[in-house]
Design an enzyme around this catalytic site. Structure first.
Site, PDB file in Angstrom:
ATOM      1  N   GLY A   1      -4.032  -4.353   6.270  1.00  0.00           N
ATOM      2  CA  GLY A   1      -2.962  -4.091   7.236  1.00  0.00           C
ATOM      3  C   GLY A   1      -3.207  -2.757   7.903  1.00  0.00           C
ATOM      4  O   GLY A   1      -3.916  -1.899   7.363  1.00  0.00           O
TER       5      GLY A   1
ATOM      6  N   LYS B   1      -1.326  -0.949  -4.303  1.00  0.00           N
ATOM      7  CA  LYS B   1      -2.508  -0.183  -3.854  1.00  0.00           C
ATOM      8  C   LYS B   1      -2.054   1.256  -3.652  1.00  0.00           C
ATOM      9  O   LYS B   1      -1.054   1.507  -2.975  1.00  0.00           O
ATOM     10  CB  LYS B   1      -3.031  -0.802  -2.559  1.00  0.00           C
ATOM     11  CG  LYS B   1      -3.892   0.090  -1.682  1.00  0.00           C
ATOM     12  CD  LYS B   1      -4.620  -0.742  -0.634  1.00  0.00           C
ATOM     13  CE  LYS B   1      -4.771  -0.003   0.686  1.00  0.00           C
ATOM     14  NZ  LYS B   1      -5.495  -0.787   1.695  1.00  0.00           N
TER      15      LYS B   1
ATOM     16  N   SER C   1       0.853  -1.184   0.000  1.00  0.00           N
ATOM     17  CA  SER C   1       0.000   0.000   0.000  1.00  0.00           C
ATOM     18  C   SER C   1       0.890   1.235   0.000  1.00  0.00           C
ATOM     19  O   SER C   1       1.736   1.386   0.880  1.00  0.00           O
ATOM     20  CB  SER C   1      -0.871  -0.043   1.257  1.00  0.00           C
ATOM     21  OG  SER C   1      -1.561   1.165   1.419  1.00  0.00           O
TER      22      SER C   1
ATOM     23  N   ASP D   1     -14.070  -1.802   3.374  1.00  0.00           N
ATOM     24  CA  ASP D   1     -13.143  -1.902   4.508  1.00  0.00           C
ATOM     25  C   ASP D   1     -13.868  -1.340   5.734  1.00  0.00           C
ATOM     26  O   ASP D   1     -14.596  -2.075   6.418  1.00  0.00           O
ATOM     27  CB  ASP D   1     -11.854  -1.125   4.169  1.00  0.00           C
ATOM     28  CG  ASP D   1     -10.844  -1.069   5.305  1.00  0.00           C
ATOM     29  OD1 ASP D   1     -11.013  -1.796   6.294  1.00  0.00           O
ATOM     30  OD2 ASP D   1      -9.872  -0.288   5.225  1.00  0.00           O
TER      31      ASP D   1
ATOM     32  N   LYS E   1      -3.151   5.051  -2.348  1.00  0.00           N
ATOM     33  CA  LYS E   1      -4.116   5.865  -1.615  1.00  0.00           C
ATOM     34  C   LYS E   1      -4.538   7.019  -2.515  1.00  0.00           C
ATOM     35  O   LYS E   1      -3.689   7.600  -3.215  1.00  0.00           O
ATOM     36  CB  LYS E   1      -3.467   6.407  -0.343  1.00  0.00           C
ATOM     37  CG  LYS E   1      -3.111   5.322   0.652  1.00  0.00           C
ATOM     38  CD  LYS E   1      -4.363   4.811   1.332  1.00  0.00           C
ATOM     39  CE  LYS E   1      -4.022   3.764   2.369  1.00  0.00           C
ATOM     40  NZ  LYS E   1      -5.222   3.245   3.040  1.00  0.00           N
TER      41      LYS E   1
ATOM     42  N   GLU F   1     -11.201   0.699  -3.110  1.00  0.00           N
ATOM     43  CA  GLU F   1     -11.525   0.353  -1.724  1.00  0.00           C
ATOM     44  C   GLU F   1     -12.179   1.538  -1.014  1.00  0.00           C
ATOM     45  O   GLU F   1     -11.688   2.665  -1.100  1.00  0.00           O
ATOM     46  CB  GLU F   1     -10.218  -0.049  -1.017  1.00  0.00           C
ATOM     47  CG  GLU F   1     -10.428  -0.579   0.383  1.00  0.00           C
ATOM     48  CD  GLU F   1      -9.116  -0.994   1.045  1.00  0.00           C
ATOM     49  OE1 GLU F   1      -8.070  -1.005   0.374  1.00  0.00           O
ATOM     50  OE2 GLU F   1      -9.142  -1.284   2.250  1.00  0.00           O
TER      51      GLU F   1
ATOM     52  N   ASP G   1      -7.346   3.118  -2.970  1.00  0.00           N
ATOM     53  CA  ASP G   1      -8.002   3.102  -1.660  1.00  0.00           C
ATOM     54  C   ASP G   1      -8.296   4.537  -1.239  1.00  0.00           C
ATOM     55  O   ASP G   1      -7.377   5.354  -1.117  1.00  0.00           O
ATOM     56  CB  ASP G   1      -7.089   2.430  -0.619  1.00  0.00           C
ATOM     57  CG  ASP G   1      -7.734   2.351   0.761  1.00  0.00           C
ATOM     58  OD1 ASP G   1      -8.920   2.724   0.899  1.00  0.00           O
ATOM     59  OD2 ASP G   1      -7.044   1.916   1.709  1.00  0.00           O
TER      60      ASP G   1
ATOM     61  N   LYS H   1      -9.789  -7.205   8.123  1.00  0.00           N
ATOM     62  CA  LYS H   1      -8.781  -6.884   9.146  1.00  0.00           C
ATOM     63  C   LYS H   1      -9.335  -7.418  10.456  1.00  0.00           C
ATOM     64  O   LYS H   1     -10.434  -7.007  10.866  1.00  0.00           O
ATOM     65  CB  LYS H   1      -8.610  -5.369   9.271  1.00  0.00           C
ATOM     66  CG  LYS H   1      -7.975  -4.685   8.067  1.00  0.00           C
ATOM     67  CD  LYS H   1      -8.020  -3.182   8.244  1.00  0.00           C
ATOM     68  CE  LYS H   1      -7.354  -2.470   7.086  1.00  0.00           C
ATOM     69  NZ  LYS H   1      -7.746  -1.042   7.005  1.00  0.00           N
TER      70      LYS H   1
HETATM   71  O1  NPG Z   1       0.450  -2.245   4.940  1.00  0.00           O
HETATM   72  O2  NPG Z   1      -0.122  -2.237   7.029  1.00  0.00           O
HETATM   73  C1  NPG Z   1      -0.132  -1.755   5.892  1.00  0.00           C
HETATM   74  C2  NPG Z   1      -0.929  -0.527   5.636  1.00  0.00           C
HETATM   75  C3  NPG Z   1      -2.004  -0.781   4.657  1.00  0.00           C
HETATM   76  O3  NPG Z   1      -3.010   1.077   3.639  1.00  0.00           O
HETATM   77  C4  NPG Z   1      -2.946   0.357   4.598  1.00  0.00           C
HETATM   78  N1  NPG Z   1      -3.702   0.515   5.678  1.00  0.00           N
HETATM   79  O4  NPG Z   1      -6.813   2.097   5.223  1.00  0.00           O
HETATM   80  O5  NPG Z   1      -6.197   0.069   5.044  1.00  0.00           O
HETATM   81  C5  NPG Z   1      -5.954   1.223   5.350  1.00  0.00           C
HETATM   82  C6  NPG Z   1      -4.588   1.618   5.827  1.00  0.00           C
HETATM   83  C7  NPG Z   1      -4.478   2.100   7.233  1.00  0.00           C
HETATM   84  C8  NPG Z   1      -3.255   2.239   7.812  1.00  0.00           C
HETATM   85  C9  NPG Z   1      -5.569   2.406   7.982  1.00  0.00           C
HETATM   86  C10 NPG Z   1      -3.105   2.671   9.103  1.00  0.00           C
HETATM   87  C11 NPG Z   1      -5.418   2.855   9.271  1.00  0.00           C
HETATM   88  C12 NPG Z   1      -4.193   2.989   9.825  1.00  0.00           C
END
Ligand code: NPG
Length: 377
Positions: free
Chosen positions: A297, A168, A142, A245, A170, A220, A195, A269
């Site tokens: 994640g 992915k 990500s 999500d 953002k 997402e 996302d 998650k």
């Molecule tokens: O690789 O752990 C990872 C991060 C993946 O983008 C990611 N997580 O919205 O899914 C999400 C985002 C996130 C990260 C959300 C931290 C909240 C806190």
């Protein structure tokens, strides 16, 4: 769930907060993070310990839960009945805290610690306890919002060179169409998704529909964190599959999403849905409904990462998840053997008892910023 879980006593617990600097700032539509501040729960009983990591962040931007709130919840409501009660298996423990509304991430952290303890006591890996079969997991990465499109291309190129199987990105309103166009032009065959972390509304329909031309695997959580109705309206008007999500925090949310057609894919998650056992149930329901799933994640340290890998070994996790290697996040993880990505973009599912990790106790000590013990009254 394919195996019986042992009944164990828990005699005391430790609640700890660690801080690990991220190798690079991580920017989403709701903010920028430079440090992973993680709440850890350690339980001990009958000579066997277990550890769990809470997914909650410092600010309530992704979900209503925070690290500080989860600490209070665990200290005041979740841990005391566990350490004062009789021996029980993890499912029974979870029934015991079912009266607590919400606080999914706090519950999930304690559940992870109890499952680790159960696995260590019975010699079974977490993957085995959850009913997982795969020994290696396809991994994606990500990429947060970067300062420029050129920086994004450099990041994508670097991660693809390391082997990651899907990218992915953002996005947010105004930072989406050119982003997708540019990355797609440079990497035509790469499995690519966006996302939005709830940054759009249905008023952005034309902008969202314009993304259909870029052959994305999915977008997402484009709309509200608690919305299912508008997502259904959007899915009916978009070719690109919507992956949910934030909107799915429970089995009830998932059933509603499937019935309404609010998407076609689920990011699971364990933290968001109250634990690994509930996550496995959501996986089963998605499989029955024909929804592919993948493991998300939350910038977890190697502790939470181990649990994610175990979860992703279940058969319905057919898409690469945000299960990236330790070095994607941290200079030095909390483990003696950090998670590494193989050249084919896969990672091995831990096979040792429980989470199957060996903690780097020295690193744990030097990153600890808060430590408290919860003992029976
Ligand atoms: O690789 O752990 C990872 C991060 C993946 O983008 C990611 N997580 O919205 O899914 C999400 C985002 C996130 C990260 C959300 C931290 C909240 C806190």
């Amino acid at each position: 769930m394919t195996v019986d879980l042992p009944r164990l006593r828990v005699e005391h617990a430790q609640l700890r907060i660690v801080e690990l600097p991220l190798v690079a700032p991580f920017t989403t539509s709701f903010g920028t993070q430079t440090v992973r501040r993680a709440l850890l729960v350690e339980v001990e009983g009958e000579g066997v310990s277990g550890i769990g990591e809470c997914a909650a962040g410092v600010t309530p931007g992704y979900s209503s839960e925070t690290c500080a709130g989860a600490l209070t919840m665990l200290r005041e409501h979740l841990v005391p009945p566990v350490i004062s009660g009789p021996a029980a298996d993890v499912s029974k423990r979870a029934e015991g805290w079912a009266w607590v509304r919400g606080h999914q991430m706090a519950k999930a952290a304690l559940e992870m610690a109890l499952l680790d303890q159960a696995g260590r006591a019975s010699g079974r890996s977490l993957a085995e306890m959850l009913g997982g079969g795969r020994s290696r997991i396809g991994c994606g990465v990500s990429i947060g919002i970067q300062g420029s499109l050129a920086a994004t291309l450099t990041a994508v190129e670097g991660y693809l060179a390391r082997g990651y199987q899907r990218i992915k990105l953002k996005c947010k309103p105004g930072y989406d169409i050119e982003l997708a166009r540019t990355v797609r032009q440079h990497f035509p065959g790469t499995p690519l998704m966006l996302d939005a972390n709830s940054a759009y509304t249905l008023r952005d329909l034309p902008e969202l529909q314009a993304l259909d031309q870029f052959d994305l695997m999915m977008i997402e959580q484009p709309l509200g964190h608690d919305d299912l109705i508008d997502h259904a309206a959007l899915q009916a008007r978009m070719e690109t599959s919507i992956c949910l999500d934030e909107s799915v925090e429970s089995l009830a949310d998932l059933r509603a999403a499937i019935a309404l057609g609010s998407g076609r894919i689920l990011n699971i998650k364990a933290g968001r849905v109250g634990g690994l056992l509930p996550a496995a149930r959501l996986h089963d329901v998605c499989t029955e409904a024909g929804w592919p799933v993948w493991c998300g994640g939350m910038l977890e340290t190697g502790i939470g990462r181990a649990a994610n890998l175990a979860l992703a070994s279940l058969p319905g996790f057919s898409l690469p998840g945000d299960t990236s290697a330790s070095d994607r996040y941290f200079e030095r993880d909390l483990l003696r053997h950090p998670f590494e990505l193989a050249a084919d973009g896969t990672m091995g599912v831990p096979t040792g008892p429980g989470l199957g990790i060996e903690l780097d106790r020295e690193r744990l000590a030097t990153t600890t910023v808060h430590l408290e013990v919860v003992a029976p009254n």
